[in-house]
Design an enzyme around this catalytic site. Structure first.
Site, mmCIF file in Angstrom:
data_model
loop_
_atom_site.group_PDB
_atom_site.id
_atom_site.type_symbol
_atom_site.label_atom_id
_atom_site.label_comp_id
_atom_site.label_asym_id
_atom_site.label_seq_id
_atom_site.Cartn_x
_atom_site.Cartn_y
_atom_site.Cartn_z
ATOM 1 N N GLY A 115 0.842 -1.241 -0.086
ATOM 2 C CA GLY A 115 -0.039 -0.061 -0.133
ATOM 3 C C GLY A 115 0.935 1.434 -0.170
ATOM 4 N N TYR A 116 0.194 2.348 0.454
ATOM 5 C CA TYR A 116 1.082 3.460 0.419
ATOM 6 C C TYR A 116 2.430 3.577 0.930
ATOM 7 C CZ TYR A 116 -3.150 6.126 -1.596
ATOM 8 O OH TYR A 116 -4.086 6.286 -2.422
ATOM 9 N N VAL A 163 -0.266 -12.565 3.271
ATOM 10 C CA VAL A 163 0.169 -12.762 4.875
ATOM 11 C C VAL A 163 -0.700 -13.135 5.639
ATOM 12 C CG1 VAL A 163 1.255 -11.446 6.856
ATOM 13 C CG2 VAL A 163 1.838 -10.913 4.203
ATOM 14 N N GLU A 169 -16.942 12.002 -0.772
ATOM 15 C CA GLU A 169 -16.157 11.807 -1.967
ATOM 16 C C GLU A 169 -16.995 10.804 -2.601
ATOM 17 O OE1 GLU A 169 -11.909 11.371 -1.736
ATOM 18 O OE2 GLU A 169 -11.873 13.257 -2.121
ATOM 19 N N ASP A 189 -2.361 2.252 7.740
ATOM 20 C CA ASP A 189 -3.305 2.346 8.699
ATOM 21 C C ASP A 189 -3.152 1.561 9.916
ATOM 22 O OD1 ASP A 189 -4.332 4.085 6.630
ATOM 23 O OD2 ASP A 189 -5.555 2.520 5.813
ATOM 24 N N ALA A 232 -3.717 8.484 3.415
ATOM 25 C CA ALA A 232 -2.653 8.240 2.363
ATOM 26 C C ALA A 232 -1.289 9.464 2.657
ATOM 27 C CB ALA A 232 -3.322 8.388 0.943
ATOM 28 N N GLN A 233 -1.577 10.543 2.870
ATOM 29 C CA GLN A 233 -0.611 11.673 3.046
ATOM 30 C C GLN A 233 0.368 11.105 4.065
ATOM 31 O OE1 GLN A 233 -0.655 16.248 3.446
ATOM 32 N NE2 GLN A 233 -2.596 15.457 4.015
ATOM 33 N N LYS A 238 -6.221 19.294 -5.956
ATOM 34 C CA LYS A 238 -6.520 17.973 -5.688
ATOM 35 C C LYS A 238 -5.833 16.972 -6.670
ATOM 36 C CE LYS A 238 -8.787 14.347 -3.669
ATOM 37 N NZ LYS A 238 -8.746 13.926 -2.097
#
Lengths: 405, 405
Positions: A12-13, A81, A170, A300, A317-318, A378
């Site tokens: 992921g990020y 995993v 969103e 997360d 995500a940031q 954005k």
């Protein structure tokens, strides 16, 4: 002396940025790096609501892992995993296991039931490429069935979004764009379709500036989105939801409830004996598990406190991306033994919510933005992430350029 | 003296051709013409298998009725016919009724159960725009769900076509093209998907030249379509079918059974007291109901004998269209009282089956055609119908021009 083994669980990020930065920071002879991920692609979780609404194809949202890792420095293992064994320094997967000297856990979120009956069984979650394209197809399938039934069922056309936070809003914005197209495709009156956001708080987008919230509400309501605030979701079934508002229970018929109101960390951590709260580990300053010096946790699954508010930072995500940068630097420091690890300091540059159809709003560097400027910023921010991950080539391939929309 | 009232029930091939020809043949002062149809569009039934497979959009298959009727000569009523009252000379609809001097019944086919348990409840039928886009979405929805389930269910990826006649084979050919695209869209191995044609006869495409049948089988098998012949469908459930072959019963797990093996005339005729066999009226030489001089029956509700074979002609678009021409001429003759009605003589110019992906086969003017020439002729024939219905403009708007495919 053999090279230290770094295993990164999850692309992921957090995990993928850790990987691509680490491969730049160290030489192939300094460490053996292995990335493990369920799929052979990375996806942008923050774009999934568009795939779920059907306004953007999921292939635009996912990135082949082989396109961003350096195969000379990083081994990629496609597997799921199942467990971490910290005492044995092993990562267990469905089809094998890997031993590590350093482990980076970036296994992402999973839905939590929050005491709502039937939620995990019947609500859809914007969680992955698979789940998002299923939401798109589930909605479309219900529209397709509608005119084939003698008795018209409103539950096929009602869509309930559980939670008016960032993702819920969103997603509602994208649905506002998608619904008229679906109506045209399946010969259904737009007036028959309802999209209802059910929010427990007094307002949607809690924590946002009231002017921004009002802007978002106006934008969405003008395109037919309904809102129920102070409304507590109590039950989800296959064809309805029940919410409680001012002491009364209300039922809405719907085959499509999309839960966008809160998640927890991956349950593998708890099942592996980590000390968690809502599945998240309260990590050390340098993003390590307090009980295991050799395990970093990013994204997360990692909780970090916002000292200003006294509450944990929300999972974004940031922050996950910034954690990846920090983690890669700290792994380098540990391997080279040249310096100490650095404290992770999140830098919140801004928060922008897209509202669909080229509309957006948010705050950047303390400045409120609405409409087109917000939308442009954005998309620039989305493209910046791609640049960090894979350079100009990836921006051109997967970027968002419809900024005049 | 008031103008005679002509009511045309159904805007399929037979009814709509009757309407558009009649509006050319007679003046606005000669008769009051009213066309009744459930939808405000006509559709090409022979193209629906492409919409059902997802290889052609249904908007290409349907034609707005207002685009082909002359509003100065023809009234259009969008309503669903529920009954015919021949003694009162009335057509009853859900929302009203119309009295007529002449009625043209072109209400099309409906599925018959053929004694197969569960068929009408669980099989999908390529019947209308609604049912065809539902088949497309139903298949796609199952593909979308597949990877979201821990236990992988083969019934989501198995598609059974009941009947290897004309429609079944054409649908299989389009699916052969569509399946690889769906596999790509939903990350599914093509090898996991099965498309199985279950045919009761000793061969598919019974009545076709054996060389043509072999050509079709080779074309479809090379693209992964499976065939079971001498296989009698016994039962259809929501997630399986059972067929009997050589005395043994076989079960195939499938959520998608598409019935393409036989139909009957619209049950409104039987319910209205007409003398029917499988829902069809054995019409007079000039296409009238033997018991009612003022009622013409065209298309799939009309049975006419093929004197060469001693069996009724199969219901086809080609014959329905020719019936429309004949019916319009005969209505003109009756209204003007200038001449007798003409006997309907079907003229079978040829039969071409598309096999998907630009392949086709069939017979035209007694000559066997395969591959590209057959495909070109097939598309030319489709375009010819559009020309008959709405001239060059309609051909340009809705025609098939990808003849190099």
């Amino acid at each position: 002396m053999s090279k230290p083994k770094i295993v990164i669980a999850g692309a992921g990020y957090g995990g993928l940025i850790t990987t691509v930065k680490l491969q730049k920071l160290i030489g192939a002879d300094e460490a053996s790096i292995t990335l493990v991920n369920k799929h052979d692609y990375h996806y942008q979780t923050t774009w999934l609501h568009e795939n779920a609404a059907g306004t953007r194809h999921h292939d635009q949202t996912r990135i082949a892992i082989k396109d961003v890792i350096d195969a000379k420095k990083v081994n990629f293992v496609q597997d799921t995993v199942t467990k971490i064994k910290p005492d044995e320094k092993k990562l267990v997967m469905e089809n094998g296991e890997l031993s590590y000297d350093y482990l980076v856990v970036g296994l992402g979120f999973e839905p939590a039931n929050f005491g709502i009956e039937g939620l995990l069984d019947h609500a859809y979650i914007i969680r992955s490429i698979n789940s998002s394209r299923l939401i798109r197809e589930h909605i479309e399938h219900n529209f397709a069935v509608y005119n084939n039934e003698k008795e018209k069922k409103e539950e096929r056309l009602n869509i309930v979004i559980g939670g008016g936070g960032f993702t819920g809003i969103e997603f509602a914005g994208e649905l506002a764009e998608r619904v008229p197209k679906l109506c045209k495709e399946y010969d259904i009156d737009r007036d028959k379709v309802r999209v209802i956001v059910v929010e427990a708080g007094a307002s949607v987008m809690m924590g946002f500036d009231p002017q921004l919230v009002e802007y978002a509400l106006n934008s969405l309501e003008s395109r037919g989105i309904e809102f129920q605030t102070n409304a507590f979701l109590k039950e989800v079934t296959a064809d309805s939801i029940v919410y409680e508002k001012a002491g009364e229970r209300h039922t809405v018929k719907t085959n499509t409830t999309v839960w966008a109101a809160g998640v927890k960390g991956n349950s593998i951590l708890e099942e592996s004996g980590f000390d968690v709260n809502r599945g998240k580990v309260m990590v050390t300053e340098d993003l390590r598990d307090p009980n295991h010096d050799d395990i970093f946790i990013v994204g997360d699954c990692a909780a970090i406190m916002n000292e200003e508010t006294g509450k944990p930072f929300p999972p974004t995500a940031q922050i996950a991306t910034q954690m990846g940068f920090n983690c890669a630097q700290n792994l380098k420091a540990l391997i080279r033994k040249e310096s100490n690890t650095q404290k992770f300091v999140p830098e919140i540059k801004g928060t922008l919510a897209s509202l669909g159809g080229g509309d957006a709003m948010g705050v950047v560097m303390g400045k409120k933005l609405f409409g087109k400027p917000a939308n442009v910023m954005k998309k620039a921010s989305d493209n910046r992430y791609l640049y960090q991950l894979g350079g100009v080539g990836l921006v051109l391939k997967k970027g968002k350029f419809n900024i005049f929309g």
